[in-house]
Motif scaffolding. Structure first.
Motif, short mmCIF file in Angstrom:
data_model
loop_
_atom_site.label_atom_id
_atom_site.label_comp_id
_atom_site.label_asym_id
_atom_site.label_seq_id
_atom_site.Cartn_x
_atom_site.Cartn_y
_atom_site.Cartn_z
N ILE A 13 82.88 37.82 43.64
CA ILE A 13 83.57 37.52 44.90
C ILE A 13 85.07 37.32 44.67
O ILE A 13 85.81 37.10 45.61
CB ILE A 13 82.96 36.28 45.60
CG1 ILE A 13 82.98 35.07 44.69
CG2 ILE A 13 81.55 36.57 46.06
CD1 ILE A 13 82.56 33.78 45.36
N ILE A 14 85.50 37.39 43.41
CA ILE A 14 86.91 37.26 43.04
C ILE A 14 87.35 38.60 42.47
O ILE A 14 86.64 39.20 41.65
CB ILE A 14 87.10 36.12 42.01
CG1 ILE A 14 86.63 34.79 42.61
CG2 ILE A 14 88.56 36.04 41.54
CD1 ILE A 14 86.56 33.65 41.63
N ASP A 15 88.51 39.10 42.89
CA ASP A 15 88.97 40.43 42.46
C ASP A 15 89.16 40.57 40.96
O ASP A 15 88.80 41.58 40.37
CB ASP A 15 90.27 40.80 43.18
CG ASP A 15 90.04 41.10 44.66
OD1 ASP A 15 88.91 41.46 45.03
OD2 ASP A 15 91.00 40.95 45.44
N ASP A 16 89.79 39.58 40.29
CA ASP A 16 89.99 39.62 38.85
C ASP A 16 88.64 39.27 38.23
O ASP A 16 88.20 38.13 38.29
CB ASP A 16 91.06 38.61 38.44
CG ASP A 16 91.49 38.78 36.99
OD1 ASP A 16 91.18 39.83 36.39
OD2 ASP A 16 92.15 37.87 36.47
N LYS A 17 87.97 40.28 37.63
CA LYS A 17 86.58 40.05 37.25
C LYS A 17 86.23 40.64 35.89
O LYS A 17 86.91 41.51 35.37
CB LYS A 17 85.64 40.63 38.30
CG LYS A 17 85.68 42.14 38.37
CD LYS A 17 84.79 42.67 39.46
CE LYS A 17 84.97 44.17 39.57
NZ LYS A 17 84.33 44.72 40.73
N ILE A 18 85.13 40.14 35.38
CA ILE A 18 84.49 40.66 34.17
C ILE A 18 83.15 41.22 34.61
O ILE A 18 82.43 40.58 35.39
CB ILE A 18 84.27 39.54 33.13
CG1 ILE A 18 85.61 39.11 32.56
CG2 ILE A 18 83.32 39.98 32.05
CD1 ILE A 18 85.53 37.99 31.57
N ARG A 19 82.82 42.42 34.11
CA ARG A 19 81.49 43.00 34.39
C ARG A 19 80.60 42.72 33.19
O ARG A 19 80.90 43.13 32.07
CB ARG A 19 81.58 44.51 34.63
CG ARG A 19 82.31 44.83 35.92
CD ARG A 19 82.16 46.29 36.31
NE ARG A 19 80.84 46.47 36.90
CZ ARG A 19 79.99 47.45 36.55
NH1 ARG A 19 80.31 48.32 35.63
NH2 ARG A 19 78.83 47.56 37.15
N MET A 20 79.51 42.02 33.43
CA MET A 20 78.59 41.62 32.38
C MET A 20 77.25 42.32 32.58
O MET A 20 76.73 42.37 33.69
CB MET A 20 78.39 40.10 32.42
CG MET A 20 77.39 39.58 31.42
SD MET A 20 77.28 37.77 31.38
CE MET A 20 76.67 37.40 33.02
N LEU A 21 76.71 42.87 31.50
CA LEU A 21 75.39 43.49 31.52
C LEU A 21 74.41 42.52 30.89
O LEU A 21 74.59 42.09 29.75
CB LEU A 21 75.41 44.81 30.74
CG LEU A 21 74.06 45.50 30.52
CD1 LEU A 21 73.43 45.90 31.85
CD2 LEU A 21 74.25 46.72 29.63
N VAL A 22 73.38 42.12 31.63
CA VAL A 22 72.33 41.26 31.11
C VAL A 22 71.09 42.13 30.90
O VAL A 22 70.57 42.73 31.85
CB VAL A 22 72.00 40.09 32.07
CG1 VAL A 22 70.80 39.29 31.56
CG2 VAL A 22 73.21 39.18 32.24
N LEU A 23 70.65 42.20 29.65
CA LEU A 23 69.43 42.93 29.31
C LEU A 23 68.30 41.92 29.21
O LEU A 23 68.26 41.09 28.29
CB LEU A 23 69.61 43.69 27.99
CG LEU A 23 70.74 44.71 27.97
CD1 LEU A 23 70.85 45.36 26.59
CD2 LEU A 23 70.54 45.78 29.04
#
Length: 106
Positions: A13-23
């Motif tokens: 919901i915040i523009d400055d973001k980290i994309r995290m992949l949860v396996l």
């Protein structure tokens, strides 16, 4: 409970973001799953809370994949990991040195 091979994305919901992949490498007890969702859902909520408290606030977008193939999951291909900044692999009852095809793919 059957799992979809499709990934689920929980947007930031915040523009400055980290994309995290949860396996996700295991599934919760059904009672816990009903109360709090999957392991990926729990981790998404925790990391979003931490990102919100960060100065400046940091968005977390979580891509969740259940990967235990004999239970309907699918290990993502390298091409599925575009723009991913972090990968988190959940714990499970499986042995990291096991011969299960999905473990060998990791």
């Amino acid at each position: 409970m059957p799992h979809s091979q499709e990934k689920r994305t929980k947007p930031a919901i915040i523009d400055d973001k980290i994309r995290m992949l949860v396996l996700e490498t295991d599934e919760q007890h059904p009672d816990d799953h009903r109360e709090s969702g999957s392991f990926g859902d729990v981790l998404d909520a925790l990391f979003k809370k931490a990102g919100h408290a960060h100065d400046p606030p940091l968005g977390i977008e979580t891509v969740i994949r259940f990967i235990v193939e004999e239970k309907g999951g699918k290990v993502p291909e390298v091409s599925d990991m575009q723009d991913i900044h972090a990968i988190l692999i959940t714990g499970s009852m499986y042995d990291a040195h096991g011969d299960n095809p999905w473990i060998l793919k990791l």
